[in-house]
Design a protein around this motif. Structure first.
Motif, PDB file in Angstrom:
ATOM      1  N   TYR A 190       4.542 -10.667 -10.528  1.00  0.00           N
ATOM      2  CA  TYR A 190       4.707  -9.257 -10.863  1.00  0.00           C
ATOM      3  C   TYR A 190       4.526  -9.091 -12.362  1.00  0.00           C
ATOM      4  O   TYR A 190       5.253  -9.693 -13.158  1.00  0.00           O
ATOM      5  N   HIS A 191       3.549  -8.255 -12.730  1.00  0.00           N
ATOM      6  CA  HIS A 191       3.214  -8.060 -14.136  1.00  0.00           C
ATOM      7  C   HIS A 191       3.642  -6.669 -14.586  1.00  0.00           C
ATOM      8  O   HIS A 191       3.554  -5.696 -13.835  1.00  0.00           O
ATOM      9  N   ALA A 192       4.102  -6.586 -15.818  1.00  0.00           N
ATOM     10  CA  ALA A 192       4.424  -5.295 -16.422  1.00  0.00           C
ATOM     11  C   ALA A 192       4.157  -5.376 -17.913  1.00  0.00           C
ATOM     12  O   ALA A 192       4.262  -6.455 -18.520  1.00  0.00           O
ATOM     13  N   GLU A 193       3.811  -4.249 -18.476  1.00  0.00           N
ATOM     14  CA  GLU A 193       3.585  -4.180 -19.921  1.00  0.00           C
ATOM     15  C   GLU A 193       4.877  -4.497 -20.668  1.00  0.00           C
ATOM     16  O   GLU A 193       5.958  -4.078 -20.252  1.00  0.00           O
ATOM     17  N   ARG A 194       4.762  -5.283 -21.738  1.00  0.00           N
ATOM     18  CA  ARG A 194       5.936  -5.529 -22.580  1.00  0.00           C
ATOM     19  C   ARG A 194       6.192  -4.290 -23.426  1.00  0.00           C
ATOM     20  O   ARG A 194       5.320  -3.797 -24.130  1.00  0.00           O
ATOM     21  N   LEU A 195       7.411  -3.774 -23.339  1.00  0.00           N
ATOM     22  CA  LEU A 195       7.752  -2.515 -23.990  1.00  0.00           C
ATOM     23  C   LEU A 195       8.427  -2.754 -25.332  1.00  0.00           C
ATOM     24  O   LEU A 195       9.266  -3.656 -25.470  1.00  0.00           O
ATOM     25  N   ASP A 196       8.072  -1.961 -26.296  1.00  0.00           N
ATOM     26  CA  ASP A 196       8.663  -2.058 -27.635  1.00  0.00           C
ATOM     27  C   ASP A 196       9.951  -1.245 -27.653  1.00  0.00           C
ATOM     28  O   ASP A 196      10.002  -0.116 -28.149  1.00  0.00           O
ATOM     29  N   ASN A 197      11.001  -1.810 -27.049  1.00  0.00           N
ATOM     30  CA  ASN A 197      12.282  -1.113 -26.934  1.00  0.00           C
ATOM     31  C   ASN A 197      13.390  -2.155 -26.984  1.00  0.00           C
ATOM     32  O   ASN A 197      13.462  -3.024 -26.110  1.00  0.00           O
ATOM     33  N   ARG A 198      14.236  -2.084 -27.971  1.00  0.00           N
ATOM     34  CA  ARG A 198      15.313  -3.074 -28.101  1.00  0.00           C
ATOM     35  C   ARG A 198      16.543  -2.710 -27.275  1.00  0.00           C
ATOM     36  O   ARG A 198      17.478  -3.503 -27.165  1.00  0.00           O
ATOM     37  N   HIS A 199      16.544  -1.535 -26.675  1.00  0.00           N
ATOM     38  CA  HIS A 199      17.720  -1.095 -25.930  1.00  0.00           C
ATOM     39  C   HIS A 199      17.582  -1.521 -24.468  1.00  0.00           C
ATOM     40  O   HIS A 199      17.156  -0.760 -23.603  1.00  0.00           O
ATOM     41  N   THR A 200      17.942  -2.770 -24.229  1.00  0.00           N
ATOM     42  CA  THR A 200      17.708  -3.410 -22.932  1.00  0.00           C
ATOM     43  C   THR A 200      18.976  -3.988 -22.316  1.00  0.00           C
ATOM     44  O   THR A 200      18.904  -4.845 -21.441  1.00  0.00           O
ATOM     45  N   HIS A 201      20.120  -3.532 -22.766  1.00  0.00           N
ATOM     46  CA  HIS A 201      21.383  -4.054 -22.226  1.00  0.00           C
ATOM     47  C   HIS A 201      21.493  -3.706 -20.742  1.00  0.00           C
ATOM     48  O   HIS A 201      21.302  -2.570 -20.338  1.00  0.00           O
ATOM     49  N   GLY A 202      21.750  -4.713 -19.914  1.00  0.00           N
ATOM     50  CA  GLY A 202      21.947  -4.489 -18.489  1.00  0.00           C
ATOM     51  C   GLY A 202      20.723  -4.689 -17.620  1.00  0.00           C
ATOM     52  O   GLY A 202      20.768  -4.414 -16.416  1.00  0.00           O
ATOM     53  N   THR A 203      19.629  -5.206 -18.185  1.00  0.00           N
ATOM     54  CA  THR A 203      18.405  -5.341 -17.394  1.00  0.00           C
ATOM     55  C   THR A 203      18.571  -6.304 -16.212  1.00  0.00           C
ATOM     56  O   THR A 203      18.091  -6.031 -15.108  1.00  0.00           O
ATOM     57  N   GLY A 204      19.237  -7.433 -16.441  1.00  0.00           N
ATOM     58  CA  GLY A 204      19.388  -8.408 -15.364  1.00  0.00           C
ATOM     59  C   GLY A 204      20.234  -7.882 -14.221  1.00  0.00           C
ATOM     60  O   GLY A 204      19.884  -8.047 -13.040  1.00  0.00           O
ATOM     61  N   CYS A 205      21.351  -7.237 -14.562  1.00  0.00           N
ATOM     62  CA  CYS A 205      22.222  -6.648 -13.542  1.00  0.00           C
ATOM     63  C   CYS A 205      21.475  -5.571 -12.774  1.00  0.00           C
ATOM     64  O   CYS A 205      21.561  -5.470 -11.542  1.00  0.00           O
ATOM     65  N   THR A 206      20.746  -4.752 -13.517  1.00  0.00           N
ATOM     66  CA  THR A 206      20.021  -3.636 -12.910  1.00  0.00           C
ATOM     67  C   THR A 206      18.946  -4.128 -11.958  1.00  0.00           C
ATOM     68  O   THR A 206      18.799  -3.608 -10.837  1.00  0.00           O
ATOM     69  N   LEU A 207      18.185  -5.141 -12.363  1.00  0.00           N
ATOM     70  CA  LEU A 207      17.134  -5.667 -11.489  1.00  0.00           C
ATOM     71  C   LEU A 207      17.714  -6.236 -10.204  1.00  0.00           C
ATOM     72  O   LEU A 207      17.231  -5.935  -9.101  1.00  0.00           O
ATOM     73  N   ALA A 208      18.746  -7.060 -10.318  1.00  0.00           N
ATOM     74  CA  ALA A 208      19.337  -7.673  -9.123  1.00  0.00           C
ATOM     75  C   ALA A 208      19.919  -6.613  -8.194  1.00  0.00           C
ATOM     76  O   ALA A 208      19.774  -6.696  -6.966  1.00  0.00           O
ATOM     77  N   SER A 209      20.566  -5.598  -8.760  1.00  0.00           N
ATOM     78  CA  SER A 209      21.127  -4.528  -7.932  1.00  0.00           C
ATOM     79  C   SER A 209      20.033  -3.700  -7.279  1.00  0.00           C
ATOM     80  O   SER A 209      20.181  -3.245  -6.140  1.00  0.00           O
ATOM     81  N   ALA A 210      18.927  -3.500  -7.992  1.00  0.00           N
ATOM     82  CA  ALA A 210      17.810  -2.758  -7.412  1.00  0.00           C
ATOM     83  C   ALA A 210      17.190  -3.535  -6.254  1.00  0.00           C
ATOM     84  O   ALA A 210      16.861  -2.953  -5.207  1.00  0.00           O
ATOM     85  N   ILE A 211      17.018  -4.831  -6.417  1.00  0.00           N
ATOM     86  CA  ILE A 211      16.480  -5.657  -5.324  1.00  0.00           C
ATOM     87  C   ILE A 211      17.385  -5.553  -4.097  1.00  0.00           C
ATOM     88  O   ILE A 211      16.921  -5.331  -2.970  1.00  0.00           O
ATOM     89  N   ALA A 212      18.690  -5.714  -4.324  1.00  0.00           N
ATOM     90  CA  ALA A 212      19.640  -5.642  -3.209  1.00  0.00           C
ATOM     91  C   ALA A 212      19.608  -4.273  -2.548  1.00  0.00           C
ATOM     92  O   ALA A 212      19.693  -4.156  -1.317  1.00  0.00           O
ATOM     93  N   SER A 213      19.487  -3.212  -3.351  1.00  0.00           N
ATOM     94  CA  SER A 213      19.441  -1.858  -2.794  1.00  0.00           C
ATOM     95  C   SER A 213      18.222  -1.674  -1.902  1.00  0.00           C
ATOM     96  O   SER A 213      18.314  -1.118  -0.795  1.00  0.00           O
ATOM     97  N   TYR A 214      17.070  -2.139  -2.377  1.00  0.00           N
ATOM     98  CA  TYR A 214      15.863  -1.994  -1.564  1.00  0.00           C
ATOM     99  C   TYR A 214      15.935  -2.852  -0.293  1.00  0.00           C
ATOM    100  O   TYR A 214      15.412  -2.460   0.762  1.00  0.00           O
ATOM    101  N   LEU A 215      16.578  -4.013  -0.375  1.00  0.00           N
ATOM    102  CA  LEU A 215      16.769  -4.821   0.833  1.00  0.00           C
ATOM    103  C   LEU A 215      17.664  -4.090   1.828  1.00  0.00           C
ATOM    104  O   LEU A 215      17.416  -4.110   3.039  1.00  0.00           O
ATOM    105  N   ALA A 216      18.714  -3.434   1.319  1.00  0.00           N
ATOM    106  CA  ALA A 216      19.604  -2.677   2.199  1.00  0.00           C
ATOM    107  C   ALA A 216      18.868  -1.522   2.866  1.00  0.00           C
ATOM    108  O   ALA A 216      19.193  -1.124   3.990  1.00  0.00           O
TER     109      ALA A 216
END
Length: 260
Positions: A190-216
């Motif tokens: 899965y490819h995505a553009e690297r974004l010039d944004n330092r405000h990335t707190h919570g990305t890992g939690c958000t990704l895992a929760s999003a995956i689980a939500s879509y599985l549900a």
């Protein structure tokens, strides 16, 4: 949807990010709080684990009455908490997404060194999908990822610990943000553009929760990961300054986009 994780008093990661993600994606979020952190945009000032009996009581309460169509785990901190949660998840008939949280966005440790072996031996075998970043891959397997060519080797090392699928997050590599998902047989990148944004707190939690939500919601694992990555990419693009340090991603970004 059930998240088993730590509370982030700053609201950007942990339980708070999980519940915001679940709501944003149309699922009902429930929580088992395993630890409480004193945390803001500049770092983690301290954390306190809940007693294992309190964590077990929350799990029994929610799962015994309501049940869950998917579970996401995050910060579990200590061997006894990992064992407590893993024991319950091993008997659960629902997809489990494990985010093996080892360190915060600011570099603060959130997993006791003695708990790493318990995560490997008890928690990862319960996982439908495990979502380590590159630092967590090295912590769990000793494999150091220095380029995209190393992602498959890292994934195989993680799969050897027992999860059904491994999603190796390559966001800290130079160039495009590339993640590798594999069950050892099939492979998806899965490819995505690297974004010039330092405000990335919570990305890992958000990704895992999003995956689980879509599985549900009934998506396949590859499609759940694809849609979750798209959601997180948008959330990062709309991350905003909060406090004096690293701000959070915007969990409601697509609502605002729809209004515009």
């Amino acid at each position: 949807m059930l998240t088993v994780a730590g509370s982030d008093s700053g609201g950007g990661a942990g339980i708070q990010a999980d519940l915001k993600t679940m709501l944003a994606l149309g699922t009902h979020g429930m929580s088992v709080i395993a630890a409480v952190t004193a945390q803001n945009s500049v770092g983690v000032q301290g954390y306190w684990e809940l007693p294992p009996e309190a964590v077990r009581a929350q799990l029994d309460s929610v799962l015994g009455d309501i049940g869950a169509q998917a579970v996401k785990t995050g910060m579990l901190a200590s061997p006894v908490l990992v064992e407590t949660v893993a024991e319950v998840l091993a008997g659960l008939d629902a997809p489990v997404v494990v985010d093996p949280v080892g360190v915060s966005k600011h570099g603060d440790s959130l997993l006791a060194p003695e708990a790493v072996e318990t995560v490997k031996s008890r928690l990862l075998p319960t996982a439908t999908v495990v979502t380590p970043n590159l630092w967590e891959v090295e912590q769990l397997t000793g494999v150091k990822v220095e380029g995209e060519d190393d992602l498959r080797r890292a994934a195989d090392a993680v799969l050897a610990l027992g999860p059904r699928w491994a999603l190796i997050k390559g966001g800290h590599l130079p160039g495009e943000a590339v993640d590798l998902l594999t069950d050892g047989t099939t492979e998806h990148r899965y490819h995505a553009e690297r974004l010039d944004n330092r405000h990335t707190h919570g990305t890992g939690c958000t990704l895992a929760s999003a995956i689980a939500s879509y599985l549900a919601l009934g998506e396949t694992i590859p499609d759940a990961v694809r849609q979750a990555k798209a959601y997180v990419t948008g959330a990062i693009a709309n991350g905003f300054p909060l406090g004096a340090g690293i701000g959070p991603v915007d969990h409601a970004w697509h609502w605002r986009a729809d209004k515009n």
